[in-house]
Motif scaffolding. Structure first.
Motif, PDB file in Angstrom:
ATOM      1  N   ARG A  24       5.990 -15.227  -8.683  1.00 15.66           N
ATOM      2  CA  ARG A  24       6.662 -16.312  -9.392  1.00 15.66           C
ATOM      3  C   ARG A  24       6.985 -15.916 -10.830  1.00 15.66           C
ATOM      4  NH1 ARG A  24       6.743 -21.074  -6.535  1.00 15.66           N
ATOM      5  NH2 ARG A  24       5.240 -21.276  -4.827  1.00 15.66           N
ATOM      6  N   ALA A  25       6.007 -15.371 -11.522  1.00 17.17           N
ATOM      7  CA  ALA A  25       6.236 -14.936 -12.900  1.00 17.17           C
ATOM      8  C   ALA A  25       7.234 -13.787 -12.947  1.00 17.17           C
ATOM      9  CB  ALA A  25       4.923 -14.518 -13.551  1.00 17.17           C
ATOM     10  N   ALA A  26       7.199 -12.908 -11.936  1.00 14.82           N
ATOM     11  CA  ALA A  26       8.134 -11.782 -11.891  1.00 14.82           C
ATOM     12  C   ALA A  26       9.558 -12.281 -11.735  1.00 14.82           C
ATOM     13  CB  ALA A  26       7.769 -10.850 -10.741  1.00 14.82           C
ATOM     14  N   MET A  27       9.789 -13.221 -10.818  1.00 13.52           N
ATOM     15  CA  MET A  27      11.135 -13.738 -10.599  1.00 13.52           C
ATOM     16  C   MET A  27      11.638 -14.485 -11.828  1.00 13.52           C
ATOM     17  SD  MET A  27      12.559 -15.928  -7.318  1.00 13.52           S
ATOM     18  CE  MET A  27      12.032 -14.653  -6.176  1.00 13.52           C
ATOM     19  N   LEU A  28      10.755 -15.232 -12.476  1.00  3.42           N
ATOM     20  CA  LEU A  28      11.137 -15.946 -13.694  1.00  3.42           C
ATOM     21  C   LEU A  28      11.478 -14.955 -14.810  1.00  3.42           C
ATOM     22  CD1 LEU A  28      11.435 -18.664 -15.156  1.00  3.42           C
ATOM     23  CD2 LEU A  28       9.001 -18.508 -15.749  1.00  3.42           C
ATOM     24  N   SER A  29      10.707 -13.883 -14.914  1.00  2.68           N
ATOM     25  CA  SER A  29      10.980 -12.868 -15.940  1.00  2.68           C
ATOM     26  C   SER A  29      12.309 -12.170 -15.694  1.00  2.68           C
ATOM     27  CB  SER A  29       9.846 -11.835 -15.970  1.00  2.68           C
ATOM     28  OG  SER A  29       8.606 -12.436 -16.281  1.00  2.68           O
ATOM     29  N   ILE A  30      12.602 -11.875 -14.429  1.00  2.00           N
ATOM     30  CA  ILE A  30      13.887 -11.267 -14.080  1.00  2.00           C
ATOM     31  C   ILE A  30      15.023 -12.205 -14.462  1.00  2.00           C
ATOM     32  CG2 ILE A  30      15.361 -10.543 -12.164  1.00  2.00           C
ATOM     33  CD1 ILE A  30      13.293  -8.468 -12.815  1.00  2.00           C
ATOM     34  N   ALA A  31      14.834 -13.508 -14.235  1.00  9.18           N
ATOM     35  CA  ALA A  31      15.860 -14.493 -14.584  1.00  9.18           C
ATOM     36  C   ALA A  31      16.120 -14.500 -16.090  1.00  9.18           C
ATOM     37  CB  ALA A  31      15.432 -15.884 -14.117  1.00  9.18           C
ATOM     38  N   ILE A  32      15.058 -14.496 -16.879  1.00 10.03           N
ATOM     39  CA  ILE A  32      15.210 -14.513 -18.342  1.00 10.03           C
ATOM     40  C   ILE A  32      15.868 -13.224 -18.822  1.00 10.03           C
ATOM     41  CG2 ILE A  32      13.958 -14.562 -20.522  1.00 10.03           C
ATOM     42  CD1 ILE A  32      11.854 -16.314 -19.100  1.00 10.03           C
ATOM     43  N   GLY A  33      15.432 -12.098 -18.268  1.00  8.27           N
ATOM     44  CA  GLY A  33      16.046 -10.821 -18.649  1.00  8.27           C
ATOM     45  C   GLY A  33      17.509 -10.754 -18.265  1.00  8.27           C
ATOM     46  N   ALA A  34      17.838 -11.284 -17.080  1.00  6.03           N
ATOM     47  CA  ALA A  34      19.240 -11.297 -16.647  1.00  6.03           C
ATOM     48  C   ALA A  34      20.092 -12.127 -17.589  1.00  6.03           C
ATOM     49  CB  ALA A  34      19.339 -11.839 -15.221  1.00  6.03           C
ATOM     50  N   LEU A  35      19.567 -13.278 -18.007  1.00 10.27           N
ATOM     51  CA  LEU A  35      20.315 -14.125 -18.937  1.00 10.27           C
ATOM     52  C   LEU A  35      20.578 -13.390 -20.246  1.00 10.27           C
ATOM     53  CD1 LEU A  35      21.447 -16.978 -19.558  1.00 10.27           C
ATOM     54  CD2 LEU A  35      19.192 -17.532 -20.511  1.00 10.27           C
ATOM     55  N   ALA A  36      19.564 -12.690 -20.750  1.00  7.29           N
ATOM     56  CA  ALA A  36      19.696 -11.994 -22.026  1.00  7.29           C
ATOM     57  C   ALA A  36      20.699 -10.851 -21.966  1.00  7.29           C
ATOM     58  CB  ALA A  36      18.331 -11.468 -22.477  1.00  7.29           C
ATOM     59  N   MET A  37      20.891 -10.253 -20.789  1.00  9.14           N
ATOM     60  CA  MET A  37      21.797  -9.113 -20.665  1.00  9.14           C
ATOM     61  C   MET A  37      23.190  -9.522 -20.191  1.00  9.14           C
ATOM     62  SD  MET A  37      19.287  -6.153 -19.123  1.00  9.14           S
ATOM     63  CE  MET A  37      20.494  -4.872 -19.482  1.00  9.14           C
ATOM     64  N   LEU A  38      23.246 -10.502 -19.306  1.00 11.21           N
ATOM     65  CA  LEU A  38      24.539 -10.853 -18.722  1.00 11.21           C
ATOM     66  C   LEU A  38      25.450 -11.582 -19.692  1.00 11.21           C
ATOM     67  CD1 LEU A  38      23.478 -12.019 -15.139  1.00 11.21           C
ATOM     68  CD2 LEU A  38      24.669  -9.913 -15.758  1.00 11.21           C
ATOM     69  N   MET A  39      24.903 -12.506 -20.462  1.00 12.81           N
ATOM     70  CA  MET A  39      25.758 -13.306 -21.332  1.00 12.81           C
ATOM     71  C   MET A  39      26.487 -12.464 -22.381  1.00 12.81           C
ATOM     72  SD  MET A  39      25.436 -16.152 -19.859  1.00 12.81           S
ATOM     73  CE  MET A  39      26.109 -17.421 -20.925  1.00 12.81           C
ATOM     74  N   PRO A  40      25.809 -11.588 -23.136  1.00 12.18           N
ATOM     75  CA  PRO A  40      26.558 -10.753 -24.101  1.00 12.18           C
ATOM     76  C   PRO A  40      27.557  -9.817 -23.417  1.00 12.18           C
ATOM     77  CG  PRO A  40      24.201 -10.738 -24.588  1.00 12.18           C
ATOM     78  CD  PRO A  40      24.361 -11.363 -23.239  1.00 12.18           C
ATOM     79  N   ALA A  41      27.153  -9.241 -22.266  1.00 12.33           N
ATOM     80  CA  ALA A  41      28.064  -8.327 -21.576  1.00 12.33           C
ATOM     81  C   ALA A  41      29.300  -9.068 -21.074  1.00 12.33           C
ATOM     82  CB  ALA A  41      27.344  -7.649 -20.408  1.00 12.33           C
ATOM     83  N   ALA A  42      29.123 -10.308 -20.595  1.00  9.26           N
ATOM     84  CA  ALA A  42      30.254 -11.080 -20.095  1.00  9.26           C
ATOM     85  C   ALA A  42      31.263 -11.378 -21.196  1.00  9.26           C
ATOM     86  CB  ALA A  42      29.756 -12.382 -19.465  1.00  9.26           C
ATOM     87  N   LEU A  43      30.798 -11.528 -22.420  1.00 10.61           N
ATOM     88  CA  LEU A  43      31.706 -11.804 -23.530  1.00 10.61           C
ATOM     89  C   LEU A  43      32.646 -10.636 -23.821  1.00 10.61           C
ATOM     90  CD1 LEU A  43      29.268 -13.625 -25.980  1.00 10.61           C
ATOM     91  CD2 LEU A  43      31.052 -14.666 -24.565  1.00 10.61           C
ATOM     92  N   LEU A  44      32.308  -9.451 -23.328  1.00 15.68           N
ATOM     93  CA  LEU A  44      33.146  -8.272 -23.541  1.00 15.68           C
ATOM     94  C   LEU A  44      34.257  -8.134 -22.506  1.00 15.68           C
ATOM     95  CD1 LEU A  44      30.354  -5.663 -24.405  1.00 15.68           C
ATOM     96  CD2 LEU A  44      31.871  -6.859 -26.000  1.00 15.68           C
ATOM     97  N   ILE A  45      34.192  -8.930 -21.437  1.00 12.27           N
ATOM     98  CA  ILE A  45      35.214  -8.868 -20.392  1.00 12.27           C
ATOM     99  C   ILE A  45      36.455  -9.601 -20.869  1.00 12.27           C
ATOM    100  CG2 ILE A  45      35.785  -9.440 -18.010  1.00 12.27           C
ATOM    101  CD1 ILE A  45      33.641  -7.353 -18.205  1.00 12.27           C
ATOM    102  N   ARG A  46      37.566  -8.891 -20.961  1.00 11.14           N
ATOM    103  CA  ARG A  46      38.820  -9.476 -21.430  1.00 11.14           C
ATOM    104  C   ARG A  46      39.973  -9.046 -20.539  1.00 11.14           C
ATOM    105  NH1 ARG A  46      38.645  -7.915 -27.892  1.00 11.14           N
ATOM    106  NH2 ARG A  46      36.629  -8.904 -28.410  1.00 11.14           N
ATOM    107  N   ARG A  47      40.977  -9.906 -20.478  1.00 11.32           N
ATOM    108  CA  ARG A  47      42.225  -9.514 -19.850  1.00 11.32           C
ATOM    109  C   ARG A  47      42.993  -8.582 -20.758  1.00 11.32           C
ATOM    110  NH1 ARG A  47      44.691 -15.246 -17.656  1.00 11.32           N
ATOM    111  NH2 ARG A  47      43.838 -15.189 -15.550  1.00 11.32           N
ATOM    112  N   ARG A  48      43.791  -7.733 -20.153  1.00 11.75           N
ATOM    113  CA  ARG A  48      44.670  -6.891 -20.947  1.00 11.75           C
ATOM    114  C   ARG A  48      45.694  -7.762 -21.668  1.00 11.75           C
ATOM    115  NH1 ARG A  48      47.878  -1.580 -18.654  1.00 11.75           N
ATOM    116  NH2 ARG A  48      48.777  -0.884 -20.629  1.00 11.75           N
TER     117      ARG A  48
END
Length: 411
Positions: free
Chosen positions: A162-186
Motif C-alpha cells: 500500500r505504501a509502495a503504490m502510494l509512493s509511486i503515485a506521488i513520484g509519478a505526479l512529481a515527474m509527469l506534471m513538469p514533463a507534460a508542460l514541455l509537450i507543445r504543438r509545432r
C-alpha cells in the motif's frame, strides 16, 4: 530554434511514457503481497490488469480525438492526474471491486493517453529523422519495466504494497506534471500562411477529409489491420514464454530474466529500426521487422535450453520493439497532422484488441493440446499475415488522389 524544440518534446515524451507505463504495468510485483494481505484471489487481482488493457484501448481513441482538438499537453496533464488518482485509490482499496475499478478503470483509462497524443505531437515537429524521433519517445516504455518495476519491488519489501503504490503515485505526479508542460504543438500548425491556411495544412493529405472518411480509407484499414495482427502475434509468446521455459526445466528466476533480455533488445531495436526507417523507408523496414518477428516466434518450437530462450528473446524483442513506433510514422505520412491523434487512438484500440487475444488464446491452446507447440505455430502464422498485410500499404499520395478534385470557379 523551433525545429530544435522537437527534441525537447522527444525527451519529455520518453520520460512521460517511462513513468506512466512503468507505474501502470508494475501490477505483477504487487500481486503476491496483495493476495497475502487481503485474501483476494490472484485471478481477481489480475483481472484489474485485463480490464486495464480493455479500458486503455477504448480510452485511447477518445484521448487521441481530444488531443486533435485541444492539443497533447492538456490531455497528458489530465491523464496524469487520472493515473495518480487511480493509484492512490487502489492503494487505499479495502475490497476487490474497488481495487479493480481504481486500477483497471482509472489507471487503465489514463494509459490510453500516453501514446497517441504524444506521438502525434512528436511527429509534427520532424520532417527529417521522424522515425528516429518516435523511436526515442517509445524508448521510455521499453525502459519502464527495468526502472519502475524494481523500484516498486524495493518499496514493497521495505514498506508494504500500500505504501509502495502510494509512493509511486506521488513520484509519478512529481515527474509527469513538469514533463507534460514541455509537450507543445509545432507552431507552424497554428500559424497561417500567405493564403490564409496553415502552412503545413497545405501539404497535408487530410485537409478536405473528415475523420469518418479517414477511418474508412484503405490506408487506415491496412494500418489498423497490420497493427492488430502484429500485436496478436507477439502477445501470446510474450505472455507464455516464461511458463514454457519453466516447463523446459529453467528455474523461475532464470525464466523471468527472459523478459529482461527482451526489454534490452527492444531498446536496441527501437533505435536501429528508427534509423533504418529514415534511411530505407518506413514500409520496407516494417515489413522486414514483421517477417523477422514471425520467424523468431516459429523457432521457439525448437528451443528447450535456456541459452536458446535468451537468443530468441533478443531477436523477438528487437523485432517487435523496433516495429511498434513505426506505425505512428506511417500514420503521419498518410494522414498529416490534423487528425493524427484520432488516427493513432483508433489504431491503438485495434492493437490493444490484438494484444488481448494472445494470452487467452495461448492458454486455450495449451489446455486443449497439453503443449505450447501450437501457440507458436499459430502466432507465427499470424505474424506472417501481419507482414503480408503490410505489403498491401497503398502509397500515401493515393489518399489525396482518391478525393474528387474541386470544381473550378467561374468568374
Amino acid at each position: 530554434m523551433r525545429s530544435n524544440y522537437g527534441w525537447v518534446v522527444v525527451a519529455a515524451g520518453a520520460v512521460i511514457t517511462c513513468v506512466a507505463m512503468g507505474a501502470m504495468f508494475a501490477l505483477p510485483v504487487y500481486l503476491q503481497p496483495i493476495a497475502a494481505e487481503t485474501g483476494w484471489t490472484r485471478a481477481g487481482i489480475s483481472g484489474a490488469m485485463t480490464g486495464g488493457f480493455v479500458v486503455m484501448g477504448v480510452a485511447g481513441f477518445g484521448w487521441g480525438a481530444l488531443s486533435d482538438r485541444i492539443g497533447a499537453r492538456p490531455v497528458v496533464l489530465l491523464a496524469s492526474l487520472l493515473l495518480v488518482a487511480g493509484l492512490v485509490l487502489a492503494s487505499r482499496a479495502t475490497d476487490l471491486l474497488s481495487f479493480q475499478f481504481a486500477y483497471g478503470g482509472l489507471v487503465g483509462a489514463s494509459g490510453g493517453a500516453f501514446f497517441a497524443p504524444i506521438m502525434a505531437a512528436t511527429v509534427g515537429w520532424f520532417d527529417k529523422n521522424r522515425s528516429l524521433a518516435v523511436s526515442l519517445v517509445s524508448v521510455g516504455g521499453g525502459v519502464a519495466p527495468m526502472v519502475v518495476t524494481p523500484f516498486a519491488s524495493l518499496l514493497i519489501e521495505t514498506y508494504g504494497w500500500r505504501a509502495a503504490m502510494l509512493s509511486i503515485a506521488i513520484g509519478a505526479l512529481a515527474m509527469l506534471m513538469p514533463a507534460a508542460l514541455l509537450i507543445r504543438r509545432r507552431p507552424a500548425l497554428a500559424e497561417p500562411g500567405p493564403n490564409g491556411h496553415d502552412r503545413q495544412e497545405a501539404a497535408a493529405p487530410d485537409r478536405r477529409l473528415s475523420v469518418g472518411a479517414v477511418l474508412r480509407s484503405p490506408q487506415f484499414i491496412v494500418l489498423a489491420a497490420t497493427f492488430f495482427l502484429c500485436c496478436a502475434a507477439h502477445s501470446g509468446p510474450i505472455f507464455h514464454t516464461v511458463s514454457y521455459a519453466t516447463i523446459c526445466g529453467a528455474s523461475a528466476l532464470a525464466a523471468a530474466s527472459i523478459y529482461s533480455v527482451e526489454g534490452v533488445a527492444g531498446l536496441v531495436g527501437r533505435l536501429a529500426f528508427g534509423i533504418a526507417a529514415d534511411r530505407f523507408g518506413v514500409r520496407r523496414v516494417l515489413v522486414a521487422g514483421l517477417a523477422l518477428q514471425a520467424v523468431g516466434i516459429f523457432v521457439y518450437i525448437y528451443v528447450t535450453e535456456l541459452s536458446g530462450f535468451y537468443a530468441l528473446a533478443a531477436l523477438l524483442g528487437m523485432a517487435y520493439g523496433g516495429v511498434m513506433p513505426l506505425y505512428a510514422v506511417l500514420a503521419r505520412d498518410y494522414f498529416g497532422p490534423k487528425v493524427m491523434g484520432t488516427v493513432l487512438g483508433a489504431a491503438t484500440m485495434t492493437s490493444s484488441t490484438g494484444m488481448a487475444f494472445g494470452p487467452v488464446g495461448g492458454g486455450w491452446l495449451y489446455d486443449t493440446f497439453g503443449t505450447y507447440h501450437w501457440l507458436y505455430v499459430a502466432s507465427a502464422a499470424v505474424g506472417l499475415s501481419a507482414a503480408a498485410m503490410a505489403l498491401a500499404f497503398p502509397p500515401p499520395s493515393s489518399l489525396d488522389a482518391s478525393r474528387p478534385a474541386p470544381q473550378a470557379q467561374v468568374a
